[in-house]
Design a protein around this motif. Structure first.
Motif, short mmCIF file in Angstrom:
data_model
loop_
_atom_site.label_atom_id
_atom_site.label_comp_id
_atom_site.label_asym_id
_atom_site.label_seq_id
_atom_site.Cartn_x
_atom_site.Cartn_y
_atom_site.Cartn_z
N UNK A 35 0.87 -1.17 0.00
CA UNK A 35 0.00 0.00 0.00
C UNK A 35 0.91 1.23 0.00
N UNK A 36 0.77 2.14 -0.98
CA UNK A 36 1.66 3.29 -1.07
C UNK A 36 1.74 4.13 0.20
N UNK A 37 0.66 4.17 0.96
CA UNK A 37 0.67 4.95 2.21
C UNK A 37 1.49 4.28 3.30
N UNK A 38 1.81 3.01 3.13
CA UNK A 38 2.52 2.25 4.16
C UNK A 38 4.00 2.01 3.83
N UNK A 68 -2.67 4.40 -21.56
CA UNK A 68 -4.02 3.87 -21.34
C UNK A 68 -4.30 3.59 -19.87
N UNK A 69 -3.29 3.13 -19.14
CA UNK A 69 -3.53 2.71 -17.75
C UNK A 69 -3.49 3.87 -16.76
N UNK A 70 -2.76 4.94 -17.09
CA UNK A 70 -2.57 6.06 -16.16
C UNK A 70 -2.08 5.58 -14.80
N UNK A 71 -1.15 4.63 -14.80
CA UNK A 71 -0.57 4.13 -13.57
C UNK A 71 0.93 4.38 -13.57
N UNK A 72 1.41 4.71 -12.39
CA UNK A 72 2.84 4.87 -12.17
C UNK A 72 3.20 4.00 -10.98
N UNK A 73 4.43 3.49 -10.97
CA UNK A 73 4.85 2.70 -9.83
C UNK A 73 6.31 2.97 -9.50
N UNK A 74 6.67 2.57 -8.30
CA UNK A 74 8.05 2.61 -7.86
C UNK A 74 8.41 1.20 -7.40
N UNK A 75 9.58 0.73 -7.84
CA UNK A 75 10.05 -0.61 -7.50
C UNK A 75 11.31 -0.45 -6.64
N UNK A 76 11.32 -1.14 -5.52
CA UNK A 76 12.43 -1.08 -4.56
C UNK A 76 13.11 -2.44 -4.51
N UNK A 77 14.40 -2.47 -4.78
CA UNK A 77 15.18 -3.70 -4.66
C UNK A 77 16.00 -3.60 -3.38
N UNK A 78 15.63 -4.42 -2.40
CA UNK A 78 16.28 -4.40 -1.10
C UNK A 78 17.26 -5.56 -0.98
N UNK A 92 2.10 1.05 -6.44
CA UNK A 92 1.46 1.45 -7.68
C UNK A 92 0.35 2.45 -7.36
N UNK A 93 0.26 3.50 -8.19
CA UNK A 93 -0.82 4.49 -8.04
C UNK A 93 -1.38 4.84 -9.41
N UNK A 94 -2.68 5.05 -9.44
CA UNK A 94 -3.29 5.62 -10.64
C UNK A 94 -3.09 7.12 -10.57
N UNK A 95 -2.81 7.74 -11.72
CA UNK A 95 -2.58 9.17 -11.74
C UNK A 95 -2.81 9.71 -13.14
N UNK A 96 -3.35 10.90 -13.22
CA UNK A 96 -3.57 11.52 -14.54
C UNK A 96 -2.22 11.83 -15.18
N UNK A 97 -2.22 12.05 -16.45
CA UNK A 97 -0.98 12.30 -17.18
C UNK A 97 -0.67 13.79 -17.28
N UNK A 98 -1.30 14.60 -16.48
CA UNK A 98 -1.08 16.04 -16.50
C UNK A 98 0.32 16.34 -15.98
#
Length: 166
Positions: A35-38, A68-78, A92-98
Motif C-alpha cells: 500500500x503506497x501509504x505504508x 491507457x492505464x494512467x498508472x505509475x509505480x516505484x520498485x524497490x530492490x532491497x 502502484x498508483x493511478x494518476x492523470x498524465x497532467x
C-alpha cells in the motif's frame, strides 16, 4: 533467514491486511505490492527487524505503465547483507498524465540515504515526485529541461539551446 511468504506474514501481522495489496510470484524475482501509504513504515520494519535486516537499498526505479492505464509505480530492490537475501517491493498508483500535477509517492530517503539519488533519478526521468525528499530536483538533465524522457507520452524536443537533438 525468512522466506518470501514468511516476510509477507510478518508484514501483515505487524501492519494489518491493508499493508499488502498483492504479491507477484511468477517472475524471476517475486515482489510484494505494498500500500503506497505504508511504504515508509514497511521499509523501516524490514530494515530494523532482526529477522529481515534489509540494510541496503540496491535500486529504486520509477515506472510509467502507459498512457491507457494512467498508472505509475516505484520498485524497490532491497538487500540484506547479513543474510545474503534480496527482496523486491512495489507501490502502484493511478494518476492523470497532467505534467502540471505529477504523481507523488512517499520518500524512503529517511530509511536508506541511497534513496536520495535513486528518487531524484525517478523524478528526473519519469516525473515522479517523492514527498519528504530533502532535495527533490533534477539529477541527470539540466534544470530547465522540459518533460520526463522515460514517460510513455514524452515528446522529444528537436533542439535544446540551439543544439540539435534529433
Amino acid at each position: 533467514m525468512m522466506t518470501f511468504d514468511e516476510i509477507k506474514t510478518l508484514l501483515t501481522d505487524k501492519f494489518g491486511a491493508d499493508a499488502i495489496m498483492d504479491a507477484e510470484t511468477s517472475g524471476l524475482q517475486p515482489a510484494i505490492l505494498i500500500n503506497p501509504e505504508m511504504i515508509v513504515k514497511v521499509c523501516e520494519e524490514l530494515r530494523d527487524n532482526e529477522k529481515t535486516w534489509f540494510d541496503f537499498l540496491s535500486c529504486l526505479s520509477g515506472i510509467d505503465h502507459g498512457i491507457e492505464s494512467n498508472k505509475f509505480s516505484v520498485v524497490y530492490h532491497l538487500a540484506s547483507i547479513p543474510y545474503n537475501r534480496q527482496l523486491v517491493l512495489k507501490v502502484v498508483k493511478e494518476h492523470s498524465r497532467n505534467s502540471e500535477n505529477l504523481p507523488v509517492f512517499h520518500s524512503v530517503s529517511g530509511v536508506w540515504h541511497t534513496a536520495e539519488w535513486h528518487e531524484r533519478e525517478a523524478y528526473d526521468l519519469v516525473g515522479i515526485r517523492f514527498e519528504g525528499h530533502p532535495d527533490m530536483r533534477r539529477i541527470l538533465l539540466p534544470d530547465d529541461w522540459e518533460g520526463y524522457p522515460l514517460r510513455k507520452d514524452y515528446q522529444a524536443a528537436e533542439e535544446y539551446k540551439g543544439i540539435k537533438i534529433n
